[in-house]
Design a protein around this motif. Structure first.
Motif, PDB file in Angstrom:
ATOM      1  N   GLY A 102       0.796  -1.229   0.000  1.00  5.90           N
ATOM      2  CA  GLY A 102       0.000   0.000   0.000  1.00  5.90           C
ATOM      3  C   GLY A 102       0.816   1.260   0.000  1.00  5.90           C
ATOM      4  O   GLY A 102       0.322   2.340   0.325  1.00  5.90           O
ATOM      5  N   HIS A 103       2.095   1.156  -0.388  1.00  7.83           N
ATOM      6  CA  HIS A 103       2.978   2.321  -0.427  1.00  7.83           C
ATOM      7  C   HIS A 103       3.512   2.492  -1.843  1.00  7.83           C
ATOM      8  O   HIS A 103       4.608   2.045  -2.171  1.00  7.83           O
ATOM      9  N   GLY A 104       2.705   3.124  -2.682  1.00  6.90           N
ATOM     10  CA  GLY A 104       3.157   3.390  -4.042  1.00  6.90           C
ATOM     11  C   GLY A 104       4.037   4.616  -4.078  1.00  6.90           C
ATOM     12  O   GLY A 104       4.549   5.069  -3.047  1.00  6.90           O
ATOM     13  N   PRO A 105       4.211   5.214  -5.278  1.00  6.52           N
ATOM     14  CA  PRO A 105       5.001   6.440  -5.378  1.00  6.52           C
ATOM     15  C   PRO A 105       4.413   7.514  -4.471  1.00  6.52           C
ATOM     16  O   PRO A 105       3.204   7.702  -4.391  1.00  6.52           O
ATOM     17  N   SER A 106       5.266   8.219  -3.725  1.00  3.48           N
ATOM     18  CA  SER A 106       4.778   9.211  -2.774  1.00  3.48           C
ATOM     19  C   SER A 106       5.658  10.441  -2.807  1.00  3.48           C
ATOM     20  O   SER A 106       6.685  10.488  -3.469  1.00  3.48           O
ATOM     21  N   THR A 107       5.223  11.455  -2.052  1.00  6.39           N
ATOM     22  CA  THR A 107       5.967  12.715  -1.987  1.00  6.39           C
ATOM     23  C   THR A 107       7.211  12.588  -1.106  1.00  6.39           C
ATOM     24  O   THR A 107       8.080  13.432  -1.151  1.00  6.39           O
ATOM     25  N   GLY A 108       7.269  11.566  -0.276  1.00  9.27           N
ATOM     26  CA  GLY A 108       8.347  11.456   0.700  1.00  9.27           C
ATOM     27  C   GLY A 108       7.861  11.732   2.101  1.00  9.27           C
ATOM     28  O   GLY A 108       8.541  11.430   3.076  1.00  9.27           O
ATOM     29  N   PHE A 109       6.655  12.317   2.237  1.00 10.47           N
ATOM     30  CA  PHE A 109       6.057  12.475   3.551  1.00 10.47           C
ATOM     31  C   PHE A 109       5.414  11.155   3.946  1.00 10.47           C
ATOM     32  O   PHE A 109       5.048  10.345   3.109  1.00 10.47           O
ATOM     33  N   GLY A 110       5.232  10.943   5.244  1.00 13.80           N
ATOM     34  CA  GLY A 110       4.553   9.744   5.708  1.00 13.80           C
ATOM     35  C   GLY A 110       5.502   8.576   5.887  1.00 13.80           C
ATOM     36  O   GLY A 110       6.720   8.710   5.807  1.00 13.80           O
ATOM     37  N   PRO A 111       4.944   7.379   6.149  1.00 11.78           N
ATOM     38  CA  PRO A 111       5.773   6.226   6.515  1.00 11.78           C
ATOM     39  C   PRO A 111       6.520   5.564   5.362  1.00 11.78           C
ATOM     40  O   PRO A 111       7.411   4.757   5.601  1.00 11.78           O
ATOM     41  N   GLY A 112       6.173   5.884   4.121  1.00  9.58           N
ATOM     42  CA  GLY A 112       6.764   5.179   2.988  1.00  9.58           C
ATOM     43  C   GLY A 112       8.274   5.223   2.944  1.00  9.58           C
ATOM     44  O   GLY A 112       8.942   4.201   2.722  1.00  9.58           O
ATOM     45  N   ALA A 113       8.865   6.407   3.170  1.00 15.87           N
ATOM     46  CA  ALA A 113      10.326   6.547   3.098  1.00 15.87           C
ATOM     47  C   ALA A 113      11.009   5.719   4.166  1.00 15.87           C
ATOM     48  O   ALA A 113      12.042   5.082   3.925  1.00 15.87           O
ATOM     49  N   GLY A 114      10.435   5.715   5.382  1.00 14.61           N
ATOM     50  CA  GLY A 114      11.018   4.933   6.473  1.00 14.61           C
ATOM     51  C   GLY A 114      10.977   3.447   6.200  1.00 14.61           C
ATOM     52  O   GLY A 114      11.927   2.720   6.496  1.00 14.61           O
ATOM     53  N   ILE A 115       9.872   2.985   5.632  1.00 15.43           N
ATOM     54  CA  ILE A 115       9.734   1.557   5.308  1.00 15.43           C
ATOM     55  C   ILE A 115      10.769   1.153   4.259  1.00 15.43           C
ATOM     56  O   ILE A 115      11.404   0.099   4.368  1.00 15.43           O
ATOM     57  N   ARG A 116      10.958   1.996   3.252  1.00 16.61           N
ATOM     58  CA  ARG A 116      11.968   1.709   2.231  1.00 16.61           C
ATOM     59  C   ARG A 116      13.351   1.557   2.862  1.00 16.61           C
ATOM     60  O   ARG A 116      14.110   0.648   2.518  1.00 16.61           O
ATOM     61  N   ALA A 117      13.672   2.461   3.775  1.00 17.08           N
ATOM     62  CA  ALA A 117      14.993   2.419   4.413  1.00 17.08           C
ATOM     63  C   ALA A 117      15.179   1.142   5.221  1.00 17.08           C
ATOM     64  O   ALA A 117      16.239   0.504   5.163  1.00 17.08           O
ATOM     65  N   VAL A 118      14.156   0.738   5.966  1.00 13.57           N
ATOM     66  CA  VAL A 118      14.256  -0.467   6.802  1.00 13.57           C
ATOM     67  C   VAL A 118      14.374  -1.711   5.933  1.00 13.57           C
ATOM     68  O   VAL A 118      15.222  -2.586   6.180  1.00 13.57           O
ATOM     69  N   LEU A 119      13.559  -1.795   4.901  1.00 16.97           N
ATOM     70  CA  LEU A 119      13.617  -2.969   4.032  1.00 16.97           C
ATOM     71  C   LEU A 119      14.950  -3.035   3.280  1.00 16.97           C
ATOM     72  O   LEU A 119      15.524  -4.120   3.109  1.00 16.97           O
ATOM     73  N   GLY A 120      15.434  -1.883   2.836  1.00 17.24           N
ATOM     74  CA  GLY A 120      16.724  -1.855   2.153  1.00 17.24           C
ATOM     75  C   GLY A 120      17.855  -2.299   3.072  1.00 17.24           C
ATOM     76  O   GLY A 120      18.761  -3.028   2.653  1.00 17.24           O
ATOM     77  N   PHE A 121      17.803  -1.887   4.326  1.00 18.62           N
ATOM     78  CA  PHE A 121      18.804  -2.293   5.322  1.00 18.62           C
ATOM     79  C   PHE A 121      18.776  -3.809   5.495  1.00 18.62           C
ATOM     80  O   PHE A 121      19.837  -4.470   5.508  1.00 18.62           O
ATOM     81  N   ALA A 122      17.591  -4.368   5.635  1.00 15.96           N
ATOM     82  CA  ALA A 122      17.465  -5.825   5.822  1.00 15.96           C
ATOM     83  C   ALA A 122      18.033  -6.584   4.629  1.00 15.96           C
ATOM     84  O   ALA A 122      18.725  -7.601   4.783  1.00 15.96           O
ATOM     85  N   LYS A 123      17.769  -6.074   3.433  1.00 13.92           N
ATOM     86  CA  LYS A 123      18.239  -6.764   2.230  1.00 13.92           C
ATOM     87  C   LYS A 123      19.765  -6.690   2.120  1.00 13.92           C
ATOM     88  O   LYS A 123      20.420  -7.689   1.791  1.00 13.92           O
ATOM     89  N   ARG A 124      20.323  -5.520   2.397  1.00 15.80           N
ATOM     90  CA  ARG A 124      21.786  -5.366   2.314  1.00 15.80           C
ATOM     91  C   ARG A 124      22.506  -6.273   3.297  1.00 15.80           C
ATOM     92  O   ARG A 124      23.565  -6.825   2.983  1.00 15.80           O
ATOM     93  N   HIS A 125      21.942  -6.421   4.474  1.00 19.01           N
ATOM     94  CA  HIS A 125      22.593  -7.215   5.520  1.00 19.01           C
ATOM     95  C   HIS A 125      22.113  -8.667   5.563  1.00 19.01           C
ATOM     96  O   HIS A 125      22.502  -9.410   6.459  1.00 19.01           O
TER      97      HIS A 125
END
Length: 519
Positions: free
Chosen positions: A125-148
């Motif tokens: 439920g997090h499509g393209p967004s302005t950067g406000f809201g939880p979407g940016a944080g979720i991307r960062a957390v998921l990216g961290f998990a994938k890298r590690h």
């Protein structure tokens, strides 16, 4: 109580009421759930350094980190704690409330490289967004998990009604317990809404789910709990307190004021579809860049002036005191400044050479940068005393230049047009409907009968005066940008307008309105 703290607390209470008006689902069960959390976070036992937090995490098996979903700093702090946990050498598992359990298979596919991030976020439920809201944080957390190459447990579920919180906690507890039972006893880093993290809520459910056969050491790490923050503020200890320890052993990190947390949520609610947050660099640095860009086009040197301008935000608890120190204001003017800050409106204060950003919005910051450039061009004329109708049209033109400047920075910014104002008149109530009525009446008469339009000005009611001049200014600024973009208005015209002291603001407004008609 210090005046700066009193203002900060007043802003917090006003924003809390604003949030309460738009948040649905506050059942009796929710209020009781919230009350238990607030009782737990009302006082602290001692101040501790952040190194103590890291040591406590390394000695735990289950760490419940409180999250403020729309505040990127909350997720960033969680990732910093997770990175510290990795340094312990233990296997680390992330457990995320921001992903529902029904998406576990898609989450696993993403982590394994079989599903693109965009597809996963769309399913969440997090499509393209302005950067406000939880979407940016979720991307960062998921990216961290994938890298590690970390395992991630999706722990949320949909639930409604009085028992929704209990059902969600029970579901999350089973999924967390399933991970925590592993023979190698991983360090499970849970990211969950702050209320859920209270020991009597999710942690207690997990303990029951684990049973006596699988005892695990749990730790709660809140972030910026409001009761603790205000207590520290009253004691004058905020600057030195990185974290505090509570009587039940829980910890709370202190790195963002409750006002900033609220602001992130309100920015999310109010963000224009084409806006973006000032996240990647400091607000002052971005303000400088935007002022230089607008100044180059306007032909206004701003380099030296930028060395003395101050950029403040709602997160600055002493903002009113700082403004007062930089300019001479009467008590009545200070009272107006205080009202302005409490209204959650950004503004440039020429006399104090200060830009106040009520929102960490790119569009709003660009507007204030344009006002600053305008001040560099005309100096004290920008703040000159005027009669009521002249002041109204001067404000329209200042708002027009602000909006024009924001369009130079973000050409995709959208301005509500006359049709949108007609829709608001039909659908809204109260002040919004009154503003719409004045805007529509003025636009209908300003072309054929300017003198009649002047008779329609709401000069004796401050909120209408500001609301209507703001709206008319935006409409004029949007037309100005479109005319400039299409070549109907050239750079010399823009430079002349930025340097116009507005000796006759009413005449200037109608001249530009006529010139830009149809743009």
């Amino acid at each position: 109580m210090r005046a700066s703290l009193a203002l900060h607390l007043a802003l917090f209470r006003r924003q809390r009421a604003q949030i309460a008006r738009v948040v649905e689902g506050r059942t009796d069960a929710f209020r009781a759930y919230e009350a238990r959390y607030r009782r737990r976070t009302n006082t602290y036992q001692r101040v501790v350094p952040v190194t103590h937090v890291h040591q406590r995490i390394a000695a735990s098996d289950l760490v419940y980190v409180g999250d403020y979903h729309t505040l990127p700093l909350a997720q960033q702090t969680y990732l910093e704690l997770a990175e510290r946990a990795l340094a312990s050498g233990r296997r680390v598992v992330l457990a995320l409330e921001c992903v529902e359990g029904r998406h576990q298979a898609a989450l696993d596919a993403y982590l394994a490289g079989r599903l693109p991030e965009r597809t996963l976020l769309s399913r969440l439920g997090h499509g393209p967004s302005t950067g406000f809201g939880p979407g940016a944080g979720i991307r960062a957390v998921l990216g961290f998990a994938k890298r590690h190459k970390l395992a991630v447990a999706a722990i949320d579920r949909r639930a409604q009604g009085e028992r929704s919180l209990a059902l969600r906690d029970a579901f999350a507890a089973e999924r967390i317990a399933r991970v925590a039972r592993a023979e190698d006893v991983p360090l499970v880093m849970v990211l969950v809404g702050q209320f859920h993290a209270a020991p009597c809520h999710l942690p207690a459910q997990v303990e029951r789910a684990l049973g006596d056969d699988h005892p695990r050491r749990g730790l709660v790490v809140y972030q910026n709990a409001e009761g603790l923050w205000w207590r520290l503020a009253r004691e004058g200890r905020l600057g030195s307190a990185e974290a505090v320890e509570l009587a039940d052993g829980a910890l709370c990190l202190m790195n963002a004021s409750p006002v900033l947390c609220q602001q992130s949520f309100l920015d999310y609610l109010e963000a224009e579809g084409d806006d973006a947050p000032l996240m990647d660099r400091s607000a002052a640095e971005r303000f400088r860049e935007m002022a230089e860009l607008i100044g180059r086009l306007a032909g206004v040197p701003v380099g030296r002036a930028l060395d003395s301008v101050e950029v403040t935000t709602a997160a600055d608890g002493d903002v009113l005191a700082r403004i007062r120190q930089r300019g001479r204001f009467t008590q009545a003017e200070v009272s107006q400044l205080r009202k302005h800050i409490l209204s959650r409106e950004s503004g440039y204060i020429p006399r104090a050479r200060t830009a106040y950003l009520a929102s960490l919005s790119l569009n709003h910051a660009a507007e204030e940068a344009a006002h600053f450039v305008r001040h560099c061009a005309v100096g004290d004329a920008m703040d000159a005393p005027r009669g009521a109708s002249e002041a109204f049209y001067a404000r329209c033109l200042e708002e027009a230049l602000g909006f024009f400047g924001s369009k130079l920075v973000n050409p995709r910014r959208i301005c509500p047009n006359v049709s949108e104002w007609a829709k608001r008149f039909g659908e809204s109530r109260g002040l919004e409907r009154q503003i719409a009525a004045f805007v529509l009446a003025h636009k209908a008469t300003e072309g054929e009968a300017p003198e009649e339009a002047v008779k329609l000005l709401p000069l004796r009611r401050d909120r209408l005066f500001h609301g209507v001049s703001h709206a008319l200014g935006y409409l004029l600024g949007d037309s100005l940008y479109r005319a400039f973009d299409s070549g109907q208005v050239d750079t010399s015209d823009i430079r002349a307008l930025f340097r116009d002291p507005l000796d006759d603001p009413r005449g200037a407004y109608f001249t530009w309105a006529e010139r830009l008609r149809g743009a």
